[in-house]
Design an enzyme around this catalytic site. Structure first.
Site, PDB file in Angstrom:
ATOM      1  N   PHE A   4      -8.535  20.827 -23.877  1.00  0.00           N
ATOM      2  CA  PHE A   4      -8.985  19.455 -24.026  1.00  0.00           C
ATOM      3  C   PHE A   4     -10.272  19.343 -23.196  1.00  0.00           C
ATOM      4  O   PHE A   4     -10.437  20.081 -22.219  1.00  0.00           O
ATOM      5  CB  PHE A   4      -7.911  18.467 -23.532  1.00  0.00           C
ATOM      6  CG  PHE A   4      -8.295  17.039 -23.790  1.00  0.00           C
ATOM      7  CD1 PHE A   4      -8.336  16.546 -25.082  1.00  0.00           C
ATOM      8  CD2 PHE A   4      -8.673  16.199 -22.750  1.00  0.00           C
ATOM      9  CE1 PHE A   4      -8.726  15.236 -25.330  1.00  0.00           C
ATOM     10  CE2 PHE A   4      -9.064  14.893 -22.999  1.00  0.00           C
ATOM     11  CZ  PHE A   4      -9.099  14.405 -24.289  1.00  0.00           C
ATOM     12  N   THR A   5     -11.166  18.446 -23.584  1.00  0.00           N
ATOM     13  CA  THR A   5     -12.492  18.399 -22.924  1.00  0.00           C
ATOM     14  C   THR A   5     -12.398  18.293 -21.402  1.00  0.00           C
ATOM     15  O   THR A   5     -13.008  19.088 -20.677  1.00  0.00           O
ATOM     16  CB  THR A   5     -13.307  17.191 -23.437  1.00  0.00           C
ATOM     17  OG1 THR A   5     -12.459  16.040 -23.405  1.00  0.00           O
ATOM     18  CG2 THR A   5     -13.806  17.412 -24.853  1.00  0.00           C
ATOM     19  N   PHE A  59     -21.367  14.863 -24.359  1.00  0.00           N
ATOM     20  CA  PHE A  59     -21.042  13.948 -25.456  1.00  0.00           C
ATOM     21  C   PHE A  59     -20.935  12.496 -24.993  1.00  0.00           C
ATOM     22  O   PHE A  59     -21.113  11.581 -25.773  1.00  0.00           O
ATOM     23  CB  PHE A  59     -19.755  14.383 -26.181  1.00  0.00           C
ATOM     24  CG  PHE A  59     -18.502  14.324 -25.349  1.00  0.00           C
ATOM     25  CD1 PHE A  59     -18.105  15.418 -24.597  1.00  0.00           C
ATOM     26  CD2 PHE A  59     -17.711  13.192 -25.346  1.00  0.00           C
ATOM     27  CE1 PHE A  59     -16.947  15.372 -23.828  1.00  0.00           C
ATOM     28  CE2 PHE A  59     -16.538  13.130 -24.599  1.00  0.00           C
ATOM     29  CZ  PHE A  59     -16.163  14.226 -23.826  1.00  0.00           C
ATOM     30  N   ASP A  76       0.819  19.486 -20.608  1.00  0.00           N
ATOM     31  CA  ASP A  76       0.043  18.246 -20.739  1.00  0.00           C
ATOM     32  C   ASP A  76       0.747  17.445 -21.821  1.00  0.00           C
ATOM     33  O   ASP A  76       0.658  17.752 -23.002  1.00  0.00           O
ATOM     34  CB  ASP A  76      -1.397  18.583 -21.130  1.00  0.00           C
ATOM     35  CG  ASP A  76      -2.254  17.334 -21.370  1.00  0.00           C
ATOM     36  OD1 ASP A  76      -1.690  16.248 -21.604  1.00  0.00           O
ATOM     37  OD2 ASP A  76      -3.487  17.458 -21.329  1.00  0.00           O
ATOM     38  N   ARG A  86     -16.071  15.287 -32.508  1.00  0.00           N
ATOM     39  CA  ARG A  86     -15.308  16.335 -31.846  1.00  0.00           C
ATOM     40  C   ARG A  86     -15.777  17.653 -32.432  1.00  0.00           C
ATOM     41  O   ARG A  86     -15.166  18.236 -33.306  1.00  0.00           O
ATOM     42  CB  ARG A  86     -13.794  16.159 -32.062  1.00  0.00           C
ATOM     43  CG  ARG A  86     -13.211  14.926 -31.399  1.00  0.00           C
ATOM     44  CD  ARG A  86     -12.877  15.081 -29.922  1.00  0.00           C
ATOM     45  NE  ARG A  86     -13.986  14.975 -28.992  1.00  0.00           N
ATOM     46  CZ  ARG A  86     -13.854  14.640 -27.712  1.00  0.00           C
ATOM     47  NH1 ARG A  86     -12.688  14.379 -27.210  1.00  0.00           N
ATOM     48  NH2 ARG A  86     -14.890  14.599 -26.917  1.00  0.00           N
ATOM     49  N   TYR A  90       0.847  -1.212   0.000  1.00  0.00           N
ATOM     50  CA  TYR A  90       0.000   0.000   0.000  1.00  0.00           C
ATOM     51  C   TYR A  90       0.877   1.256   0.000  1.00  0.00           C
ATOM     52  O   TYR A  90       0.622   2.210  -0.708  1.00  0.00           O
ATOM     53  CB  TYR A  90      -0.897   0.001   1.240  1.00  0.00           C
ATOM     54  CG  TYR A  90      -1.911   1.123   1.244  1.00  0.00           C
ATOM     55  CD1 TYR A  90      -3.207   0.909   0.789  1.00  0.00           C
ATOM     56  CD2 TYR A  90      -1.567   2.405   1.685  1.00  0.00           C
ATOM     57  CE1 TYR A  90      -4.131   1.936   0.769  1.00  0.00           C
ATOM     58  CE2 TYR A  90      -2.483   3.432   1.670  1.00  0.00           C
ATOM     59  CZ  TYR A  90      -3.771   3.196   1.215  1.00  0.00           C
ATOM     60  OH  TYR A  90      -4.682   4.217   1.189  1.00  0.00           O
ATOM     61  N   LYS A 146      -2.312   6.994 -23.266  1.00  0.00           N
ATOM     62  CA  LYS A 146      -1.989   7.297 -24.656  1.00  0.00           C
ATOM     63  C   LYS A 146      -0.624   6.681 -25.007  1.00  0.00           C
ATOM     64  O   LYS A 146      -0.518   5.501 -25.178  1.00  0.00           O
ATOM     65  CB  LYS A 146      -1.981   8.825 -24.873  1.00  0.00           C
ATOM     66  CG  LYS A 146      -3.153   9.553 -24.240  1.00  0.00           C
ATOM     67  CD  LYS A 146      -4.463   9.299 -24.945  1.00  0.00           C
ATOM     68  CE  LYS A 146      -5.686   9.725 -24.156  1.00  0.00           C
ATOM     69  NZ  LYS A 146      -5.785  11.113 -23.816  1.00  0.00           N
TER      70      LYS A 146
HETATM   71  C1  LIG Z   1      -6.615  11.836 -22.881  1.00  0.00           C
HETATM   72  C2  LIG Z   1      -6.149  13.158 -22.525  1.00  0.00           C
HETATM   73  C3  LIG Z   1      -6.403  13.675 -21.249  1.00  0.00           C
HETATM   74  C4  LIG Z   1      -7.206  12.932 -20.213  1.00  0.00           C
HETATM   75  O1  LIG Z   1      -6.606  11.749 -19.859  1.00  0.00           O
HETATM   76  P1  LIG Z   1      -7.439  10.471 -19.352  1.00  0.00           P
HETATM   77  O2  LIG Z   1      -6.398   9.501 -18.915  1.00  0.00           O
HETATM   78  O3  LIG Z   1      -8.249   9.971 -20.511  1.00  0.00           O
HETATM   79  O4  LIG Z   1      -8.301  10.935 -18.219  1.00  0.00           O
HETATM   80  C5  LIG Z   1      -5.906  14.927 -20.977  1.00  0.00           C
HETATM   81  N1  LIG Z   1      -5.234  15.640 -21.894  1.00  0.00           N
HETATM   82  C6  LIG Z   1      -4.985  15.166 -23.126  1.00  0.00           C
HETATM   83  C7  LIG Z   1      -4.226  15.987 -24.095  1.00  0.00           C
HETATM   84  C8  LIG Z   1      -5.428  13.917 -23.492  1.00  0.00           C
HETATM   85  O5  LIG Z   1      -5.185  13.462 -24.730  1.00  0.00           O
END
Ligand SMILES: *Cc1c(COP(=O)(O)O)cnc(C)c1O
Length: 482
Positions: A132-133, A455, A223, A389, A79, A266
């Site tokens: 980003f969303t 969405f 990011d 998108r 843990y 990703k």
């Molecule tokens: C996918 C993504 C996120 C969010 O990540 P999750 O692991 O899906 O929550 C944030 N910023 C960018 C640029 C992304 O492509």
């Protein structure tokens, strides 16, 4: 990597062997029609068993390597103080150069913590190259506002500009003058800009952004969910980087960054995420909140197996054949679609083929969601799942008005090392067929509309029942079994 055939044609060649496979199935058009109707014309509602090629996202859908899989066998489930975490921390220090690490279960969880800790008052402004969303949702939930300051060229879908993800330097200076540093908790860069079509920024641009941030003492956040792909484009397109390795380019990025986060779903092909920094003060401000929302410091809501695989995936993503695999497959995909005059975002980006739905379907107004209609239509004629998108991916404003998206895109993401060249050929062919029959596609309207990130769960219906008519036209040509 690209290989030149004796005919002179270049093809992206897979620099890996496929040794574990998953069965795919293509259900007939009748069944696809039924599935999309039951799913409210929203591709998020489709079930995997009804999908032939899943291009919804590259998030958590990538193929792991043999070494990643092997690493999962030896994880440490403690843990607190798990050895798996220290392996990850060593990989982060080697690849990115950051000493402090805060693991989180997913990229949006990292965004939640950053918004919670750094947005201090309503009206705080976060300048960025593009939103980003999930980033935007978290910033707004804490009362902040996203300020997108991209170059004019960013929204030109038919462009040759090599760095459409660049942040406009003059607009950043203007924003600092206008709002003052007190209202700007951080500046955010995204590598590559997901919603602009996976478009990279240049090293030169990042350097200039950092210089301005330093002058005003504003932290620069990156990011880096698709950082190897951004580095790959710099190697290909920016002067002075041709002979640098992906690892060197990534390290150079990080020398300008105060706070880094990425979604490992990703480029590192596992399910997890982290925040990293060399700034002890920033780290200490976030750390207390980690066990509240994610988990203890040495697992952050992730399984120890995923943490092991992430450590391996981070090192592997600096291999040029890993960093370049999606950009090269996307380029081949985009060039196939363009050959037939279909409007698609150029130059090809780092994660997907994005079709410009406003140009593909000029007869559908934005109020009737052309990108959503196109994504549903692609599924009906191919069993291929893409993602809207566009305006559906924007939520309404506080007064309930529609916020029209700058771009209306149907995004066909290319998961890493999952699909082959013949899959891409098939998708290109069905999109061509759809383009010839595009007059059959009409708009959509909401029947169920959630208040936030609509969405994901929204349900819509086709105006004039166009889905059935499209299905009939398809059956006439290909028969019922396809
Ligand atoms: C996918 C993504 C996120 C969010 O990540 P999750 O692991 O899906 O929550 C944030 N910023 C960018 C640029 C992304 O492509």
């Amino acid at each position: 990597m690209n290989i030149r055939l004796s005919t002179g044609k270049e093809i992206p060649i897979e620099m890996h062997k496929v040794r574990i496979v998953q069965k795919a199935s293509l259900v007939p058009v009748e069944k696809r029609l039924k599935a999309i109707e039951e799913g409210g014309y929203n591709t998020f509602s489709l079930k995997s068993k009804d999908i032939f090629i899943d291009m919804l996202t590259d998030s958590g859908t990538n193929a792991m390597s043999d070494n990643q899989l092997a690493a999962m066998m030896v994880s440490d489930d403690a843990y607190a103080g798990s050895e798996s975490f220290y392996k990850l921390a060593r990989a982060i220090e080697d690849v990115l150069g950051f000493r402090y690490v805060l693991p989180t279960h997913q990229g949006r969880a990292a965004e939640h913590l950053l918004a919670k800790v750094f947005i201090k008052k309503p009206g705080d402004i976060i300048p960025m190259n593009y939103h980003f969303t999930t980033t935007k949702a978290h910033i707004e939930l804490f009362g902040g506002q996203v300020l997108e300051i991209y170059e004019d060229e960013a929204l030109n879908t038919q462009s040759k500009h090599p760095f459409k993800g660049n942040l406009n330097i003059q607009k950043l200076k203007d924003a600092i003058t206008k709002y003052g540093t007190g209202r700007i908790p951080f500046v955010r860069m995204e590598a590559t800009t997901n919603l602009l079509g996976g478009q990279p920024f240049s090293m030169q641009n990042l350097k200039q952004v950092k210089q301005i941030c330093s002058e005003h003492n504003i932290p620069l956040v990156l990011d880096g969910s698709l950082v190897p792909e951004n580095a790959y484009f710099i190697k290909l397109r920016e002067e002075g980087y041709k002979n640098k390795t992906i690892k060197e380019i990534i390290k150079e990025f990080m020398s300008f960054i105060d706070l880094f986060y990425l979604s490992a779903r990703k480029s590192s092909c596992v399910k997890g995420a982290f925040i990293a920094t060399n700034n002890e003060d920033l780290y200490e401000r976030i750390k207390p909140w980690l066990p509240v929302y994610e988990g203890f410091l040495t697992y952050g809501g992730m399984s120890s197996k995923e943490i092991e695989a992430m450590a391996v995936g981070l090192r592997e993503m600096t291999d040029i054949n890993v960093a370049g695999s999606v950009p090269e497959q996307v380029k081949y995909f985009v060039e196939g679609v363009i050959e037939n005059g279909i409007p698609v975002v150029t130059p090809p980006g780092g994660l997907a083929c994005h079709i410009d739905a406003m140009m593909f379907l000029p007869h559908i107004p934005q109020s009737q969601y052309p990108a959503g209609a196109l994504a549903a239509a692609i599924y009906i004629v191919s069993g291929v799942r893409s993602m809207e998108r566009g305006t559906i991916s924007m939520d309404r404003d506080k007064d309930g008005n529609e916020v029209y998206s700058d771009l209306e895109l149907a995004r066909l993401a290319v998961p890493r090392r999952v699909y082959t060249m013949s899959h891409i050929e098939y998708v290109v062919d069905r999109i061509q067929w759809l383009y010839r029959h595009r007059d059959l596609i009409k708009g959509l309207k909401f029947v169920e509309e959630p208040p936030v990130l609509r969405f994901f769960f929204g349900k819509l219906e086709p105006i004039d029942n166009w889905g059935t008519k499209l299905g009939e036209a398809f059956k006439k040509e290909f028969g019922v079994q396809y």
